[in-house]
Write an enzyme that holds these catalytic residues in place. Structure first.
Site, PDB file in Angstrom:
ATOM      1  N   GLY A  98      -6.913   3.433   6.987  1.00  0.00           N
ATOM      2  CA  GLY A  98      -7.768   2.440   6.313  1.00  0.00           C
ATOM      3  C   GLY A  98      -6.950   1.503   5.453  1.00  0.00           C
ATOM      4  N   GLY A 134      -1.045   1.893  -3.551  1.00  0.00           N
ATOM      5  CA  GLY A 134      -1.870   0.690  -3.439  1.00  0.00           C
ATOM      6  C   GLY A 134      -1.100  -0.608  -3.601  1.00  0.00           C
ATOM      7  N   ASP A 260      -3.056   1.491  14.706  1.00  0.00           N
ATOM      8  CA  ASP A 260      -3.688   0.861  13.540  1.00  0.00           C
ATOM      9  C   ASP A 260      -3.014  -0.480  13.218  1.00  0.00           C
ATOM     10  OD1 ASP A 260      -1.634   2.893  12.889  1.00  0.00           O
ATOM     11  OD2 ASP A 260      -1.772   2.065  10.885  1.00  0.00           O
ATOM     12  N   ASP A 270       0.504  -6.930  10.621  1.00  0.00           N
ATOM     13  CA  ASP A 270       1.222  -5.934   9.810  1.00  0.00           C
ATOM     14  C   ASP A 270       2.735  -5.981  10.025  1.00  0.00           C
ATOM     15  OD1 ASP A 270      -1.166  -5.243   8.747  1.00  0.00           O
ATOM     16  OD2 ASP A 270      -1.020  -3.102   9.189  1.00  0.00           O
TER      17      ASP A 270
HETATM   18  P1  AMP Z   1       1.541   0.604   7.636  1.00  0.00           P
HETATM   19  O1  AMP Z   1       2.575   1.519   8.220  1.00  0.00           O
HETATM   20  O2  AMP Z   1       2.071  -0.308   6.574  1.00  0.00           O
HETATM   21  O3  AMP Z   1       0.782  -0.127   8.691  1.00  0.00           O
HETATM   22  O4  AMP Z   1       0.505   1.530   6.851  1.00  0.00           O
HETATM   23  C1  AMP Z   1      -0.120   2.660   7.403  1.00  0.00           C
HETATM   24  C2  AMP Z   1      -1.244   3.116   6.495  1.00  0.00           C
HETATM   25  O5  AMP Z   1      -0.730   3.448   5.208  1.00  0.00           O
HETATM   26  C3  AMP Z   1      -2.318   2.084   6.235  1.00  0.00           C
HETATM   27  O6  AMP Z   1      -3.546   2.780   6.134  1.00  0.00           O
HETATM   28  C4  AMP Z   1      -1.921   1.480   4.932  1.00  0.00           C
HETATM   29  O7  AMP Z   1      -3.005   0.925   4.232  1.00  0.00           O
HETATM   30  C5  AMP Z   1      -1.359   2.677   4.204  1.00  0.00           C
HETATM   31  N1  AMP Z   1      -0.376   2.320   3.183  1.00  0.00           N
HETATM   32  C6  AMP Z   1       0.879   1.862   3.375  1.00  0.00           C
HETATM   33  N2  AMP Z   1       1.497   1.668   2.196  1.00  0.00           N
HETATM   34  C7  AMP Z   1       0.618   1.990   1.235  1.00  0.00           C
HETATM   35  C8  AMP Z   1       0.652   2.008  -0.199  1.00  0.00           C
HETATM   36  N3  AMP Z   1       1.739   1.644  -0.863  1.00  0.00           N
HETATM   37  N4  AMP Z   1      -0.461   2.395  -0.850  1.00  0.00           N
HETATM   38  C9  AMP Z   1      -1.561   2.778  -0.180  1.00  0.00           C
HETATM   39  N5  AMP Z   1      -1.654   2.788   1.150  1.00  0.00           N
HETATM   40  C10 AMP Z   1      -0.579   2.405   1.859  1.00  0.00           C
HETATM   41 MG    MG Z   2      -0.615  -1.164   9.019  1.00  0.00          MG
END
Ligand code: AMP
Ligand code: MG
Length: 493
Positions: A98, A134, A260, A270
């Site tokens: 999410g 976050g 995702d 992303d």
């Molecule tokens: P990503 O690999 O950046 O596409 O992220 C994968 C998942 O981790 C997604 O659900 C992002 O929203 C979550 N996510 C990545 N970095 C953070 C963060 N610093 N704080 C909260 N959620 C994160």
């Molecule tokens: Mg992502």
């Protein structure tokens, strides 16, 4: 450290708003305000995106606008929410993910009638943050901002970026960095993982609501089909095949092709440990955390197909017959190579692919792999050669002169067979002079960390017109320095 609460009266954008995703209902999202960013300052703004949205130049000057794009003050008309999705990460079911650090504000209408969703990224904790904080760091925000606009400049489907705001607020990664918020824009941020979420969690009604929403708003032609859900899968397959063909042709590696991170609209989405190829190595892995090379350059086409299969599985309750899902996925095997062949032929100056262009590209890639020839510089020099530059500018890129001379001879013979010389204009429009190489991003980031944002701005301008030589900075179109091969970019962002 306690984050500030959003305060003060809403900031006005002066554009019409709506929020169709919010209307899907609470199964899809959690409404919540972004967390405030302490003492924000501007890092970068895309005037081209602002113009596309009909925002005038003076509008940026308002303090309220800076506060709004930092999450400190609401935008009048927005209705922020974080959406829930799931997905497969590195080929393994990861369960619920999410928007863990993003807030979807709503949609604004541009003067040309197009609606754009605006989303803050790095704007604080949500119910989907899991172990995360976050936040997003300045480094990764600059990479995402610049690459979004660079891909748009290259004509490759992508989410866009409007601006970055930064703060001295510390964020802990491998080392302590500082926080930033990127404002992204896209017709939709819906991912394959949104469908997987409702399918895997046994919510067939929500799955249908989501598919109907996407079909109605983004794929209305599917409504004409006997099986609209199979038609949706076929349409996404087509767009994804075309997207990955463009990535391969320009030497772009996404780095984290988890389901995702796959857009239902076939957009690049992303930006994390992405990289544009320097010296050509088909097995190159750009993501330092990808030990097995699942997302290496040469595996991207196969992985996209795998991801489409995961989407097909998620849609199966709606599609009905597995055979219908397989039939929707099957064309990928022709669509992807046909689109890649066409793109590679254009790089050679031919409007259409042929057995001759395919054979020539095959020979070239073998030689370039052997010599680790710089991808962008080779193709650009070939285009310049077609436009009149001496052949030596191309030949000089190779140690094995006999091999490149043989290929150049084949190329001449192919043109003769085609009855005309390669189209230099097509080549100059298919082979960019500048791409966002890792070392360029690193240099801009190093300066930005010292609050000098001039290189971010300069790179943005150059990357918006990547088929022109970057006149003010010819070195940006040059070879990467030796240290570039030691840059390590991981998932950490
Ligand atoms: P990503 O690999 O950046 O596409 O992220 C994968 C998942 O981790 C997604 O659900 C992002 O929203 C979550 N996510 C990545 N970095 C953070 C963060 N610093 N704080 C909260 N959620 C994160
Ligand atoms: Mg992502």
């Amino acid at each position: 450290m306690q984050d500030l609460k959003p305060t003060a009266a809403p900031a006005e954008l002066g554009v019409p708003w709506r929020h169709r995703f919010a209307g899907l209902g609470p199964a899809f999202h959690t409404r919540l305000a972004p967390m405030a960013l302490r003492k924000p300052y501007w890092v970068a703004r895309s005037q081209s995106m602002a113009r596309a949205l009909g925002l005038d130049e003076g509008w940026w000057r308002a303090q309220a606008v800076l506060e709004a794009f930092s999450g400190n003050r609401p935008l009048a008309g927005s209705d922020p929410l974080a959406s829930v999705y799931s997905g497969h990460q590195f080929g393994v079911w990861a369960g619920q993910l999410g928007d863990g650090r993003a807030h979807l504000l709503g949609e604004v209408q541009a003067p040309d009638g197009q609606w754009w969703e605006l989303q803050l990224k790095g704007s604080g904790l949500t119910p989907y943050s899991r172990m995360g904080d976050g936040r997003a760091v300045l480094r990764s925000s600059i990479r995402e901002f610049l690459c979004s606009e660079a891909m748009h400049g290259l004509g490759i489907p992508t989410t866009r970026a409007l601006c970055i705001t930064g703060s001295d607020q510390p964020v802990r990664r491998e080392e302590t960095e500082t926080a930033a918020v990127v404002t992204r824009a896209s017709p939709s941020f819906i991912r394959f993982g949104h469908f997987e979420h409702f399918s895997h969690h046994g919510q067939p009604e929500a799955l249908k609501t989501l598919a109907d929403f996407v079909i109605e708003h983004f794929y209305p032609d599917c409504l004409e089909a006997a099986n609209p859900y199979a038609a949706l899968l076929a349409a996404v397959t087509q767009r994804t095949a075309a997207l990955v063909a463009q990535w391969q042709a320009v030497g772009f590696m996404h780095g984290v092709m988890n389901t995702d991170n796959m857009s239902i609209l076939g957009l690049t989405i992303d930006y994390g440990p992405f990289q544009f190829m320097d010296g050509f190595d088909p097995a190159h892995i750009c993501n330092h955390s990808d030990h097995a090379g699942r997302y290496s350059y040469q595996r991207q086409p196969q992985i996209a197909h795998w991801n489409l299969f995961a989407l097909g599985q998620a849609l199966l309750p709606l599609i009905g017959e597995p055979d219908d899902a397989m039939a929707a996925l099957e064309p990928y095997k022709q669509l992807f190579p046909a689109e890649l062949d066409r793109r590679m032929a254009a790089k050679l100056g031919f409007a259409q692919a042929s057995d001759g262009t395919r054979a020539l590209v095959g020979e070239l890639l073998k030689l370039m792999t052997r010599e680790r020839t710089d991808w962008t510089i080779f193709w650009r020099r070939l285009a310049e050669h077609a436009a009149g530059a001496p052949a030596d500018t191309v030949r000089d890129l190779f140690h094995d002169r006999a091999a490149i001379d043989h290929i150049l001879l084949q190329y001449k013979e192919l043109s003769a067979l085609d009855g005309r010389a390669p189209d230099a204009d097509l080549m100059l429009k298919s082979n960019p002079a500048i791409v966002l190489r890792n070392h360029l991003a690193e240099q801009a980031i190093a300066l930005a960390k010292q609050k000098d944002f001039s290189m971010v701005e300069g790179l943005l301008a150059a990357l918006e017109a990547p088929f022109d030589e970057p006149a003010a900075h010819p070195e940006w179109a040059g070879f990467p320095p030796d240290w570039a091969s030691h840059i390590q970019i991981s998932c950490s962002s």
